[in-house]
Design a protein around this motif. Structure first.
Motif, PDB file in Angstrom:
ATOM      1  N   ARG A  82      77.487  32.586  73.068  1.00  0.00           N
ATOM      2  CA  ARG A  82      77.472  33.409  74.280  1.00  0.00           C
ATOM      3  C   ARG A  82      77.882  34.853  73.993  1.00  0.00           C
ATOM      4  O   ARG A  82      78.335  35.563  74.882  1.00  0.00           O
ATOM      5  N   MET A  83      77.704  35.268  72.773  1.00  0.00           N
ATOM      6  CA  MET A  83      78.067  36.640  72.413  1.00  0.00           C
ATOM      7  C   MET A  83      77.351  37.687  73.264  1.00  0.00           C
ATOM      8  O   MET A  83      77.953  38.701  73.624  1.00  0.00           O
ATOM      9  N   PRO A  84      76.085  37.506  73.641  1.00  0.00           N
ATOM     10  CA  PRO A  84      75.443  38.528  74.484  1.00  0.00           C
ATOM     11  C   PRO A  84      76.180  38.752  75.806  1.00  0.00           C
ATOM     12  O   PRO A  84      76.337  39.899  76.244  1.00  0.00           O
ATOM     13  N   ASP A  85      76.652  37.670  76.455  1.00  0.00           N
ATOM     14  CA  ASP A  85      77.398  37.817  77.706  1.00  0.00           C
ATOM     15  C   ASP A  85      78.711  38.556  77.474  1.00  0.00           C
ATOM     16  O   ASP A  85      79.118  39.405  78.274  1.00  0.00           O
ATOM     17  N   ILE A  86      79.390  38.218  76.395  1.00  0.00           N
ATOM     18  CA  ILE A  86      80.684  38.825  76.094  1.00  0.00           C
ATOM     19  C   ILE A  86      80.517  40.283  75.706  1.00  0.00           C
ATOM     20  O   ILE A  86      81.218  41.176  76.205  1.00  0.00           O
ATOM     21  N   ARG A  87      79.547  40.545  74.839  1.00  0.00           N
ATOM     22  CA  ARG A  87      79.335  41.907  74.359  1.00  0.00           C
ATOM     23  C   ARG A  87      78.794  42.828  75.448  1.00  0.00           C
ATOM     24  O   ARG A  87      78.978  44.044  75.383  1.00  0.00           O
ATOM     25  N   ALA A  88      78.141  42.263  76.459  1.00  0.00           N
ATOM     26  CA  ALA A  88      77.655  43.092  77.565  1.00  0.00           C
ATOM     27  C   ALA A  88      78.818  43.769  78.290  1.00  0.00           C
ATOM     28  O   ALA A  88      78.682  44.896  78.774  1.00  0.00           O
ATOM     29  N   LEU A  89      79.963  43.087  78.355  1.00  0.00           N
ATOM     30  CA  LEU A  89      81.141  43.667  79.000  1.00  0.00           C
ATOM     31  C   LEU A  89      82.017  44.447  78.027  1.00  0.00           C
ATOM     32  O   LEU A  89      82.765  45.337  78.449  1.00  0.00           O
ATOM     33  N   LEU A  90      81.958  44.096  76.749  1.00  0.00           N
ATOM     34  CA  LEU A  90      82.825  44.726  75.745  1.00  0.00           C
ATOM     35  C   LEU A  90      81.986  45.260  74.580  1.00  0.00           C
ATOM     36  O   LEU A  90      82.187  44.862  73.432  1.00  0.00           O
ATOM     37  N   PRO A  91      81.043  46.161  74.857  1.00  0.00           N
ATOM     38  CA  PRO A  91      80.114  46.588  73.803  1.00  0.00           C
ATOM     39  C   PRO A  91      80.766  47.362  72.667  1.00  0.00           C
ATOM     40  O   PRO A  91      80.243  47.383  71.552  1.00  0.00           O
ATOM     41  N   ASP A  92      81.904  48.005  72.930  1.00  0.00           N
ATOM     42  CA  ASP A  92      82.542  48.839  71.910  1.00  0.00           C
ATOM     43  C   ASP A  92      83.771  48.194  71.290  1.00  0.00           C
ATOM     44  O   ASP A  92      84.434  48.805  70.439  1.00  0.00           O
ATOM     45  N   THR A  93      84.079  46.984  71.700  1.00  0.00           N
ATOM     46  CA  THR A  93      85.263  46.303  71.172  1.00  0.00           C
ATOM     47  C   THR A  93      84.958  45.715  69.799  1.00  0.00           C
ATOM     48  O   THR A  93      83.985  44.980  69.648  1.00  0.00           O
ATOM     49  N   PRO A  94      85.759  46.021  68.787  1.00  0.00           N
ATOM     50  CA  PRO A  94      85.501  45.463  67.448  1.00  0.00           C
ATOM     51  C   PRO A  94      85.677  43.952  67.433  1.00  0.00           C
ATOM     52  O   PRO A  94      86.512  43.405  68.167  1.00  0.00           O
ATOM     53  N   TRP A  95      84.888  43.273  66.602  1.00  0.00           N
ATOM     54  CA  TRP A  95      84.971  41.821  66.518  1.00  0.00           C
ATOM     55  C   TRP A  95      84.832  41.369  65.073  1.00  0.00           C
ATOM     56  O   TRP A  95      84.284  42.085  64.225  1.00  0.00           O
ATOM     57  N   VAL A  96      85.363  40.189  64.802  1.00  0.00           N
ATOM     58  CA  VAL A  96      85.200  39.566  63.490  1.00  0.00           C
ATOM     59  C   VAL A  96      84.654  38.160  63.701  1.00  0.00           C
ATOM     60  O   VAL A  96      84.876  37.541  64.740  1.00  0.00           O
ATOM     61  N   TYR A  97      83.915  37.698  62.708  1.00  0.00           N
ATOM     62  CA  TYR A  97      83.464  36.299  62.696  1.00  0.00           C
ATOM     63  C   TYR A  97      84.000  35.665  61.424  1.00  0.00           C
ATOM     64  O   TYR A  97      83.659  36.074  60.310  1.00  0.00           O
ATOM     65  N   LEU A  98      84.876  34.695  61.594  1.00  0.00           N
ATOM     66  CA  LEU A  98      85.506  34.008  60.479  1.00  0.00           C
ATOM     67  C   LEU A  98      84.714  32.747  60.163  1.00  0.00           C
ATOM     68  O   LEU A  98      84.431  31.947  61.057  1.00  0.00           O
ATOM     69  N   HIS A  99      84.334  32.579  58.903  1.00  0.00           N
ATOM     70  CA  HIS A  99      83.505  31.439  58.528  1.00  0.00           C
ATOM     71  C   HIS A  99      84.046  30.766  57.271  1.00  0.00           C
ATOM     72  O   HIS A  99      84.920  31.301  56.578  1.00  0.00           O
ATOM     73  N   ARG A 100      83.507  29.596  56.996  1.00  0.00           N
ATOM     74  CA  ARG A 100      83.916  28.790  55.850  1.00  0.00           C
ATOM     75  C   ARG A 100      82.718  27.982  55.389  1.00  0.00           C
ATOM     76  O   ARG A 100      81.789  27.740  56.166  1.00  0.00           O
ATOM     77  N   GLU A 101      82.720  27.564  54.145  1.00  0.00           N
ATOM     78  CA  GLU A 101      81.630  26.730  53.654  1.00  0.00           C
ATOM     79  C   GLU A 101      81.382  25.588  54.628  1.00  0.00           C
ATOM     80  O   GLU A 101      82.316  24.878  55.004  1.00  0.00           O
ATOM     81  N   PRO A 102      80.139  25.406  55.090  1.00  0.00           N
ATOM     82  CA  PRO A 102      79.886  24.387  56.120  1.00  0.00           C
ATOM     83  C   PRO A 102      80.308  22.978  55.711  1.00  0.00           C
ATOM     84  O   PRO A 102      80.724  22.183  56.565  1.00  0.00           O
ATOM     85  N   GLU A 103      80.238  22.645  54.411  1.00  0.00           N
ATOM     86  CA  GLU A 103      80.680  21.325  53.969  1.00  0.00           C
ATOM     87  C   GLU A 103      82.156  21.108  54.297  1.00  0.00           C
ATOM     88  O   GLU A 103      82.564  20.004  54.681  1.00  0.00           O
ATOM     89  N   GLU A 104      82.957  22.161  54.138  1.00  0.00           N
ATOM     90  CA  GLU A 104      84.382  22.053  54.439  1.00  0.00           C
ATOM     91  C   GLU A 104      84.610  21.879  55.941  1.00  0.00           C
ATOM     92  O   GLU A 104      85.484  21.119  56.368  1.00  0.00           O
ATOM     93  N   VAL A 105      83.841  22.602  56.738  1.00  0.00           N
ATOM     94  CA  VAL A 105      83.974  22.497  58.193  1.00  0.00           C
ATOM     95  C   VAL A 105      83.598  21.094  58.668  1.00  0.00           C
ATOM     96  O   VAL A 105      84.320  20.464  59.450  1.00  0.00           O
ATOM     97  N   VAL A 106      82.471  20.592  58.185  1.00  0.00           N
ATOM     98  CA  VAL A 106      82.003  19.268  58.600  1.00  0.00           C
ATOM     99  C   VAL A 106      82.980  18.198  58.145  1.00  0.00           C
ATOM    100  O   VAL A 106      83.321  17.274  58.898  1.00  0.00           O
ATOM    101  N   GLN A 107      83.447  18.299  56.900  1.00  0.00           N
ATOM    102  CA  GLN A 107      84.400  17.311  56.389  1.00  0.00           C
ATOM    103  C   GLN A 107      85.668  17.283  57.240  1.00  0.00           C
ATOM    104  O   GLN A 107      86.201  16.218  57.552  1.00  0.00           O
ATOM    105  N   SER A 108      86.144  18.450  57.646  1.00  0.00           N
ATOM    106  CA  SER A 108      87.334  18.520  58.482  1.00  0.00           C
ATOM    107  C   SER A 108      87.093  17.847  59.833  1.00  0.00           C
ATOM    108  O   SER A 108      87.969  17.154  60.369  1.00  0.00           O
TER     109      SER A 108
END
Length: 313
Positions: free
Chosen positions: A152-178
């Motif tokens: 839903r990033m488009p809805d969120i960014r529509a209200l906060l277009p200038d707010t900095p954001w980060v996307y934290l990720h991990r190897e998908p195998e680790e995520v699925v295993q967890s």
């Protein structure tokens, strides 16, 4: 149970929302005098609900156009990827208030009964509540969304277009295993189908496949937003935990905070404790049965291409 009152000149924390006739209201509760330090905001809310704090009913149209205090940054993530750790590190800063996986934001972002205008009105009102509450305790607000809210990033960014954001990720195998070890509440065929808005037959019954399918769609959305908006950064779990606190302090500065040397040291100390329990961190275990390993690897083929594109970006 404490009384429910209607009040408009406060900066409460939202718990839920509801419509009465054609009007939408936020169900709120007066915030505590100190910021919460639980792993997830819902735990704090649960404690507040059973306290003596007064319930409030806030008419959305009377709050959504109020001045919103600046929101320092947004955190999106792939789940089981160190996002709680990053929040703990940021929350150790005295002038940072982290909203953690808000239940009301989860609900309104995925509520298909809402029109676009209704969703934006509710989202705007909730953000105003969080930002003004943070300001009332002398802090600026950082909002961590639940992993599936990346869709839903488009809805969120529509209200906060200038707010900095980060996307934290991990190897998908680790995520699925967890997720196989301890499933998150959203991992179910019904929820995945509803959130992705796909036919029932397109959602697999196996947990590993469900998680991989959700990751695939979230990766696609983040890749699209990153190509369109330069004020976003991608961050890997491996780099976060190996940096000795350097990466977290970089994120803090990216969000506009200027941590002192002592505050950077405090952020680094968070690496030595389990992010959710507060106990001493134990070495990660990657041991699992060969059949489960095959299941995980096969599931992650569903999102491998998108993950590699994300990392290349």
């Amino acid at each position: 149970m404490s009384a429910l009152v209607v009040k408009h000149d406060v900066s409460p924390l939202p718990l839920d929302y509801a419509s009465y006739g054609e009007k939408y209201f936020l169900h709120c509760i007066t915030g505590p005098s100190t910021k919460p330090n639980d792993a997830f905001i819902t735990q704090t809310e649960r404690r507040m609900v059973t306290s003596e704090a007064t319930r409030q009913l806030v008419f959305v149209d009377e709050i959504k156009n109020r001045e919103r205090e600046p929101i320092a940054g947004l955190i999106f993530h792939s789940a089981r990827c160190g996002s709680t750790l990053l929040c703990n590190m940021l929350d150790s800063l005295p002038n940072c208030y982290v909203v953690r996986e808000s239940g009301v934001l989860n609900k309104l972002l995925h509520d298909r009964t809402l029109s676009t205008a209704q969703r934006q009105g509710l989202l705007s009102a909730a953000l105003i509540c969080y930002s003004r509450y943070a300001s009332s305790i002398g802090a600026r607000c950082v909002i961590k969304f639940t992993s599936h809210c990346a869709l839903r990033m488009p809805d969120i960014r529509a209200l906060l277009p200038d707010t900095p954001w980060v996307y934290l990720h991990r190897e998908p195998e680790e995520v699925v295993q967890s997720q196989l070890k301890k499933r998150a509440g959203w991992v179910s065929s019904t929820f995945v189908r509803q959130v992705l808005d796909v036919p029932k037959e397109q959602v697999p019954q196996q947990t590993a496949q469900q998680v991989a399918l959700m990751l695939k769609h979230c990766y696609q959305e983040v890749i699209q937003r990153k190509s369109e908006q330069p004020n976003g950064r991608l961050l890997s779990y491996e780099r976060l935990v190996a940096s000795g606190g350097t990466v977290a302090s970089e994120v803090a500065r990216y969000f506009g905070f200027i941590p002192s040397e002592g505050e950077v040291s405090n952020m680094a100390l968070c690496l030595s404790v389990d992010a959710k329990t507060g106990s001493q961190r134990k070495p990660e275990s990657h041991r699992y049965a060969s059949q489960q390993k095959l299941e995980v690897e096969q599931a992650c083929q569903r999102c491998r291409k998108e993950y590699e594109s994300l990392c290349d970006g």
